[in-house]
Structures are given as structure tokens and as C-alpha cells.
Design an enzyme around this catalytic site. Sequence first.
Site, PDB file in Angstrom:
ATOM      1  N   LYS A  19       0.854  -1.182   0.000  1.00  0.00           N
ATOM      2  CA  LYS A  19       0.000   0.000   0.000  1.00  0.00           C
ATOM      3  C   LYS A  19       0.892   1.235   0.000  1.00  0.00           C
ATOM      4  O   LYS A  19       1.451   1.615   1.018  1.00  0.00           O
ATOM      5  CB  LYS A  19      -0.908  -0.001   1.230  1.00  0.00           C
ATOM      6  N   GLU A  93       9.752   1.842  10.423  1.00  0.00           N
ATOM      7  CA  GLU A  93      10.864   2.737  10.072  1.00  0.00           C
ATOM      8  C   GLU A  93      10.269   4.126   9.953  1.00  0.00           C
ATOM      9  O   GLU A  93       9.571   4.435   8.994  1.00  0.00           O
ATOM     10  CB  GLU A  93      11.527   2.266   8.773  1.00  0.00           C
ATOM     11  N   CYS A 127      13.653  10.215   5.380  1.00  0.00           N
ATOM     12  CA  CYS A 127      13.592   9.984   6.821  1.00  0.00           C
ATOM     13  C   CYS A 127      14.965  10.121   7.472  1.00  0.00           C
ATOM     14  O   CYS A 127      15.067  10.495   8.637  1.00  0.00           O
ATOM     15  CB  CYS A 127      13.004   8.603   7.104  1.00  0.00           C
ATOM     16  N   GLU A 226      11.043  16.984  13.162  1.00  0.00           N
ATOM     17  CA  GLU A 226      11.302  16.606  11.775  1.00  0.00           C
ATOM     18  C   GLU A 226      10.508  17.516  10.844  1.00  0.00           C
ATOM     19  O   GLU A 226       9.290  17.621  10.950  1.00  0.00           O
ATOM     20  CB  GLU A 226      10.922  15.150  11.530  1.00  0.00           C
TER      21      GLU A 226
END
Length: 328
Positions: A19, A93, A127, A226
Amino acid sequence: MAAWKLGPALAAGCTVVLKPAEQTPLSALRLGELALEAGFPAGVLNVLSGDGATGAALVDHPGVDKIAFTGSTEVGREIGAKAGRGLKRVTLELGGKSPNVILADADIEAAVKGSFQAIYFNSGQACNAGSRLFVPAERFEEVVGALAERANATQLGPGLDADTQLGPLVSAEQHARVMSYIDSGRSEGAELLAGGEAALTDSGGWFVAPTLFSATSDELRITREEIFGPVLVASPYDSLEEVARRANDNEYGLAAGVWTRDVGSAHRLAAMLQAGSVYINAWGLADPSAPFGGFKASGIGREHGHEGLDALPGDKDSMDGVVSPATL
């Protein structure tokens, strides 16, 4: 990222439901077409597009034995909670605020080039982006000056244009998020050295100029959260122990970098850093036999190598046992 998940799952004999994020479905759908063209039996690799509700339905489905997710920490926490209630295997993750440390003896030209790539690659939408840069106080002006010069000379444009060095952000929503962080950096007292504005506003793309801040405080939003965009925050430091403490003083622990000519200093600092991967005189290099993943809010579990296979249901030793379906 899809291949990281598909390889070990298929090697372990699992069928897969992939997905993709709703903003980026096309490459995953093409991957599914290529799998069929290559001879994959129907139903072994399934690509299902959709939004968060689609992903939630997959996570909740009783036929799903394993979930592997790459994405935000916020969504990862929800998936982890559901997987815990369902007693399902899970690999997460998640986000990062990765520190990149230049030591005083580093090759400054190489460190500047590598640090620039570490944060601005993919317009900062990675990331493991090196979004916090620590530079010795005595070399700080030299390094940030060189980075600002590079940022100001960067060619923005469409990703398919051969002259483009930096492409757009993925969506209007992400563009607004990044710009809000830039505004926050200004209001909280960080010094803007390059960028800081929307770019190519008439192009139809969501562009942000490569942005560089200088900050002495580690408590600003732009130094702690972030951003997932082309925004770098550089800070001076005085000692190895100080920079290790400051680098670790964050909820994330995905990646870190060290630039030095002294292998002893590289090992010493790497041992002090709380990060799943520590890059030495490079950034973002990956070995498929080496485990990849993070600590703290950057996730749980590891991908690649034996660790990636061990996280899957089924018989990894013989690879020919009958196993239950898995989803990724």
C-alpha cells in the site's frame, strides 16, 4: 523503499499487499505491472492504492500476519498500538532528526559537499536526512558560508529536467508545513543564511528554496522536530563530548554522520551516538546485508540482512515451507 520490503517477504515465501502513500501511487502501480510481466503468479504481489483508511483496514485485517511500515512517527505509533493488540509482527521505520557532525580535522570541501547532499537530496524528503549540522566553532563561519553559497546557486525545477538540482515538495500540504517551520525558525531567533522562501510560485509545483539556518539553541522547533523538507540547521560546538550529548538530546535516533580524517575519532564518536546507522565521510550509503532501522521515536525492528528475514512469518531456513500471508 518498496523493494526493501518486497525482497525479504517474497524470499521468505510470503504473499504481499503493498500500500503506497496516497501522494505517490504511480511508481508502486508500475512495479506491480512489471512483476506480472516478469511472471509473478497473480495474487503473490498485490498493489493497493488508497489513503489512511485503506492502510488502517489492512493493519486491522485478521489475515495479515506482518506489517512493515515506513512513514511518520505519528502514524507509526498508531500502527504499533494496533499490531500490539492483534499480536502481529511489526517493523516500523519512522521519522528522524539526524545529526551530522564535522570534526575539526575533516576535509572541509568533502564535508560541505556531503553535508549539502545529506539534507537537500530529494528536497529534504527523506527519513534519514542530515537535518542538524554540528561544526567546530573555529570552522563554523567557513562551513556555513560555503553551504550558503551552494544553496543560493542551486537550480530548482521539475524532476524530469536534466538541469534540475532540486525538485518540488510532494504536495501543497507539505509545502505549507515546511514554510511554517521556516517562519518558526525566524520567529524563535535563528539566523537565516540562505533560502527561506517559496520558489517558482508560478510553475505549478510546490517549491521551497534550499534553506540554511544558524542557531546556538537546541530548543528551537527547527532543531528538534522533523521538517521533511530542504531546511538545514547548523550549530557550532567545542568538544566531542559536547556534540555527542547534543546530538543525542532528541527523540529520534535513525542516522548520524561523522566527517574526519582520524579513524580513531570516527569510532569514538560513532560509539557515543544513538543512531541506527552512522555514516563516516559519506551520507546515506546502504548495504543490503547490513541492518537498517532506528532507535527511540525512529522506529522498531530492522530491515535488510538476516534481521529483515527474521522479522517475517514463515520458515526462513528452508524457504519452502507453507507460510501465512503477510502485508507490507
